[in-house]
Design a protein around this motif. Structure first.
Motif, short mmCIF file in Angstrom:
data_model
loop_
_atom_site.label_atom_id
_atom_site.label_comp_id
_atom_site.label_asym_id
_atom_site.label_seq_id
_atom_site.Cartn_x
_atom_site.Cartn_y
_atom_site.Cartn_z
N ALA A 108 37.54 32.75 3.25
CA ALA A 108 38.48 31.98 2.43
C ALA A 108 39.66 32.84 1.98
N MET A 109 39.52 34.14 2.09
CA MET A 109 40.58 35.07 1.69
C MET A 109 41.10 35.78 2.95
N GLU A 110 42.16 36.55 2.79
CA GLU A 110 42.72 37.32 3.90
C GLU A 110 41.67 38.27 4.46
N THR A 111 41.42 38.18 5.75
CA THR A 111 40.39 39.03 6.36
C THR A 111 40.96 39.98 7.42
N THR A 112 42.06 39.63 8.06
CA THR A 112 42.65 40.47 9.10
C THR A 112 43.80 41.25 8.51
N LYS A 113 43.60 42.55 8.31
CA LYS A 113 44.63 43.41 7.71
C LYS A 113 45.46 44.13 8.78
N LYS A 114 44.87 44.34 9.96
CA LYS A 114 45.59 44.98 11.06
C LYS A 114 45.18 44.26 12.35
N ARG A 115 45.97 44.43 13.40
CA ARG A 115 45.65 43.74 14.65
C ARG A 115 44.32 44.23 15.18
N MET A 116 43.52 43.27 15.61
CA MET A 116 42.16 43.58 16.06
C MET A 116 41.93 42.99 17.45
N PRO A 117 41.48 43.81 18.40
CA PRO A 117 41.18 43.27 19.73
C PRO A 117 39.75 42.73 19.78
N TYR A 118 39.58 41.64 20.51
CA TYR A 118 38.26 41.08 20.74
C TYR A 118 38.14 40.78 22.22
N GLN A 119 37.26 41.52 22.89
CA GLN A 119 37.04 41.30 24.31
C GLN A 119 36.23 40.03 24.49
N HIS A 120 36.58 39.31 25.53
CA HIS A 120 35.79 38.13 25.85
C HIS A 120 34.39 38.61 26.21
N PRO A 121 33.34 37.94 25.72
CA PRO A 121 31.98 38.41 25.97
C PRO A 121 31.58 38.44 27.44
N LYS A 122 32.19 37.61 28.28
CA LYS A 122 31.82 37.58 29.69
C LYS A 122 32.85 38.23 30.60
N TYR A 123 34.11 38.31 30.16
CA TYR A 123 35.19 38.79 31.01
C TYR A 123 35.91 39.96 30.34
N PRO A 124 35.53 41.18 30.67
CA PRO A 124 36.07 42.35 29.98
C PRO A 124 37.58 42.56 30.18
N ASN A 125 38.18 41.92 31.17
CA ASN A 125 39.62 42.05 31.37
C ASN A 125 40.44 41.12 30.48
N VAL A 126 39.77 40.27 29.73
CA VAL A 126 40.47 39.34 28.84
C VAL A 126 40.27 39.79 27.40
N THR A 127 41.38 40.01 26.72
CA THR A 127 41.33 40.44 25.33
C THR A 127 42.11 39.45 24.47
N PHE A 128 41.48 39.00 23.42
CA PHE A 128 42.15 38.19 22.41
C PHE A 128 42.53 39.13 21.27
N TRP A 129 43.72 38.98 20.74
CA TRP A 129 44.17 39.82 19.63
C TRP A 129 44.31 38.96 18.39
N ASP A 130 43.61 39.35 17.34
CA ASP A 130 43.72 38.69 16.05
C ASP A 130 44.74 39.48 15.24
N LEU A 131 45.85 38.83 14.90
CA LEU A 131 46.92 39.50 14.17
C LEU A 131 46.86 39.12 12.69
N PRO A 132 47.32 40.00 11.81
CA PRO A 132 47.35 39.65 10.39
C PRO A 132 48.18 38.39 10.17
N GLY A 133 47.81 37.62 9.17
CA GLY A 133 48.53 36.39 8.86
C GLY A 133 49.90 36.65 8.27
N THR A 134 50.71 35.62 8.27
CA THR A 134 52.07 35.75 7.76
C THR A 134 52.22 35.22 6.33
N ARG A 135 51.18 34.65 5.77
CA ARG A 135 51.28 34.04 4.44
C ARG A 135 50.85 34.96 3.31
N THR A 136 50.60 36.20 3.60
CA THR A 136 50.11 37.10 2.58
C THR A 136 51.22 38.04 2.14
N PRO A 137 51.05 38.68 0.98
CA PRO A 137 52.04 39.67 0.54
C PRO A 137 52.17 40.84 1.52
#
Length: 173
Positions: free
Chosen positions: A13-42
């Motif tokens: 419910a609160m800000e959880t992503t403070k820096k960009r975080m990579p998440y590899q797809h569990p089945k396909y190691p060549n695919v990476t999703f990046w979770d970026l910090p939100g834009t609505r926080t200070p």
């Protein structure tokens, strides 16, 4: 992955992503999703684009559970400037429908509320110069409801050919 599985992205419910975080797809190691910090926080600052290495991504999926903010508008303008694809995903639509039905039980119309949410997103995106923005309404818990299947199809259709095959492998059967 479910929310509590090892390796899943932090959510809350609160800000959880403070820096960009990579998440590899569990089945396909060549695919990476990046979770970026939100834009609505200070913590959203002018050097945000450099800090998250903005130009390195293939496309952007902006996810929001409510209205479209000024910071998100500025981010979309930057995405347009570097010529990347952009998709706006409006989450928690199931919650909005439930709340609206509770508030207005006699006049509630599911399709009307969905159209109002979509129109609001489109109006805000059009206001900042997105001529025909891609807006998808989704539920965090029921991926078959609303626009999630259309989002998958759109991403697949618009990927460059060499990345198309990899994405096809990600789709559930």
């Amino acid at each position: 992955l479910s929310y509590e599985e090892e390796g899943s992205a932090s959510v809350g419910a609160m800000e959880t992503t403070k820096k960009r975080m990579p998440y590899q797809h569990p089945k396909y190691p060549n695919v990476t999703f990046w979770d970026l910090p939100g834009t609505r926080t200070p913590n959203f600052q002018h050097e945000y684009l450099e800090r998250v290495e903005f130009a390195t991504y293939d496309f952007f999926i902006m996810i929001s559970s409510s209205w479209f903010s000024l910071n998100e508008a500025l981010l979309v303008k930057s995405i347009k400037e570097i010529g990347k694809k952009f998709y706006f995903v409006r989450t928690k639509v199931d919650n909005d429908l439930h709340n609206e039905e509770k508030r207005k039980p006699t006049s509630f119309k599911r399709e009307r509320v969905l159209q109002q949410i979509r129109d609001n997103c489109l109006a805000n995106l059009s206001h900042i110069g997105m001529p025909v923005p891609c807006v998808f309404l989704v539920s965090n818990f029921d991926l078959d409801d609303f626009d999630f299947p259309t989002l998958e199809e759109t991403l697949l259709k618009e990927l460059p050919v060499h990345k198309h095959y990899t994405f096809v492998l990600l789709l559930p059967s």
